[in-house]
Design an enzyme around this catalytic site. Sequence first.
Site, short mmCIF file in Angstrom:
data_model
loop_
_atom_site.label_atom_id
_atom_site.label_comp_id
_atom_site.label_asym_id
_atom_site.label_seq_id
_atom_site.Cartn_x
_atom_site.Cartn_y
_atom_site.Cartn_z
N GLU A 182 -0.10 -7.98 7.78
CA GLU A 182 0.87 -7.64 8.82
C GLU A 182 2.02 -6.76 8.36
OE1 GLU A 182 0.19 -11.75 7.92
OE2 GLU A 182 1.12 -11.79 9.89
N ARG A 226 -1.49 -8.69 -21.05
CA ARG A 226 -2.30 -8.38 -22.22
C ARG A 226 -1.59 -7.43 -23.18
NH1 ARG A 226 -4.65 -3.78 -22.20
NH2 ARG A 226 -6.34 -4.31 -23.62
N ASP A 241 -7.21 1.54 -26.20
CA ASP A 241 -7.71 1.50 -24.84
C ASP A 241 -7.84 2.87 -24.20
OD1 ASP A 241 -7.89 -1.19 -24.75
OD2 ASP A 241 -5.99 -1.50 -23.71
N PRO A 280 0.82 -1.22 0.00
CA PRO A 280 0.00 0.00 0.00
C PRO A 280 0.85 1.27 0.00
CG PRO A 280 -0.60 -1.44 1.86
CD PRO A 280 0.58 -2.05 1.18
C1 9D3 Z 1 -1.40 -2.71 9.45
C2 9D3 Z 1 -2.35 -1.79 8.94
N1 9D3 Z 1 -2.33 -1.46 7.53
C3 9D3 Z 1 -2.54 -0.01 7.36
C4 9D3 Z 1 -3.92 0.28 6.92
C5 9D3 Z 1 -1.16 -1.79 6.78
C6 9D3 Z 1 -1.49 -2.73 5.69
C7 9D3 Z 1 -0.51 -3.61 5.27
C8 9D3 Z 1 -0.79 -4.50 4.24
C9 9D3 Z 1 -2.72 -2.75 5.08
C10 9D3 Z 1 -3.00 -3.65 4.04
C11 9D3 Z 1 -2.04 -4.54 3.66
C12 9D3 Z 1 -2.32 -5.51 2.60
N2 9D3 Z 1 -2.33 -4.85 1.28
C13 9D3 Z 1 -1.39 -5.07 0.38
O1 9D3 Z 1 -0.51 -5.87 0.60
C14 9D3 Z 1 -1.42 -4.32 -0.85
C15 9D3 Z 1 -2.28 -3.26 -1.32
C16 9D3 Z 1 -3.40 -2.61 -0.72
O2 9D3 Z 1 -3.86 -2.90 0.40
N3 9D3 Z 1 -4.01 -1.61 -1.43
C17 9D3 Z 1 -3.59 -1.24 -2.66
N4 9D3 Z 1 -2.54 -1.80 -3.25
C18 9D3 Z 1 -1.90 -2.81 -2.57
S1 9D3 Z 1 -0.57 -3.63 -3.14
C19 9D3 Z 1 -0.45 -4.58 -1.81
#
Ligand code: 9D3
Length: 227
Positions: A116, A154, A169, A89
Amino acid sequence: MWIDVLTLFPEVFESYLATSIVGRAVAEGRVTIRCTNFRDFAKDKHRSVDDRPFGGGPGMVLMCGPVFDALESVEAQRKEKPQRILLTPQGARLTQRVVAELAQEPALLLVCGHYEGFDERIRIRINAREISVGDYVLSGGEPAAMVLVDAVVRLLPGALGDEASADNDSFADGVLEYPQYTRPREFRGMRVPEVLLSGNHAEIAAWREEQARQRTAQRRPDLLGPS
Ligand code: 9D3
């Protein structure tokens, strides 16, 4: 292209890979996708991949050992050094521009975490391109990795039925698509715009361009750039 995916849920990918344009590209040998479970690289008898955070606090943290061991094992089996990608994220937003760049690479290695989060030393040492798919919270990187794989595959040569449609696209040229119609000419009182039935190709092209522009201005002014 080679794509390796490091994930704790390889089965999530396998079913997806069997379908759609991605499945066809795999079947036709344009891309080879392999999933590796980094749990297979755990050291203890419980096959642990995460542990409690130093300093306390809720949740668990993915450990360095299994991730590095899996990464090194996978890369040792490849001639090409892959572009490493960490789905997180905190990454830069995936856009069509990024997708097009990744589609030029001979090999990608995607690392999926989950809620985590990773030990910070993983992030630092693997020196990956960090990518997010948008500002919403997923429970893991797997759906994000599937989005990325789909968008990249793709674009690979031969992956599209109609070679022209990639350039057509939305986003490739920075605007949304124009409205499309097919038979019948009238459905429940709604008529197909007259211009599309006219056979005048110049007028049709101009109409479509204008529709696309209006639609983009209305719904996605951000795509038209700052102004
Ligand atoms: C521990 C609290 N979280 C903060 C809100 C941290 C967190 C870590 C990992 C929240 C979600 C995640 C899992 N998400 C991903 O691994 C992830 C992701 C996403 O949640 N949103 C957009 N793109 C991606 S790419 C990987």
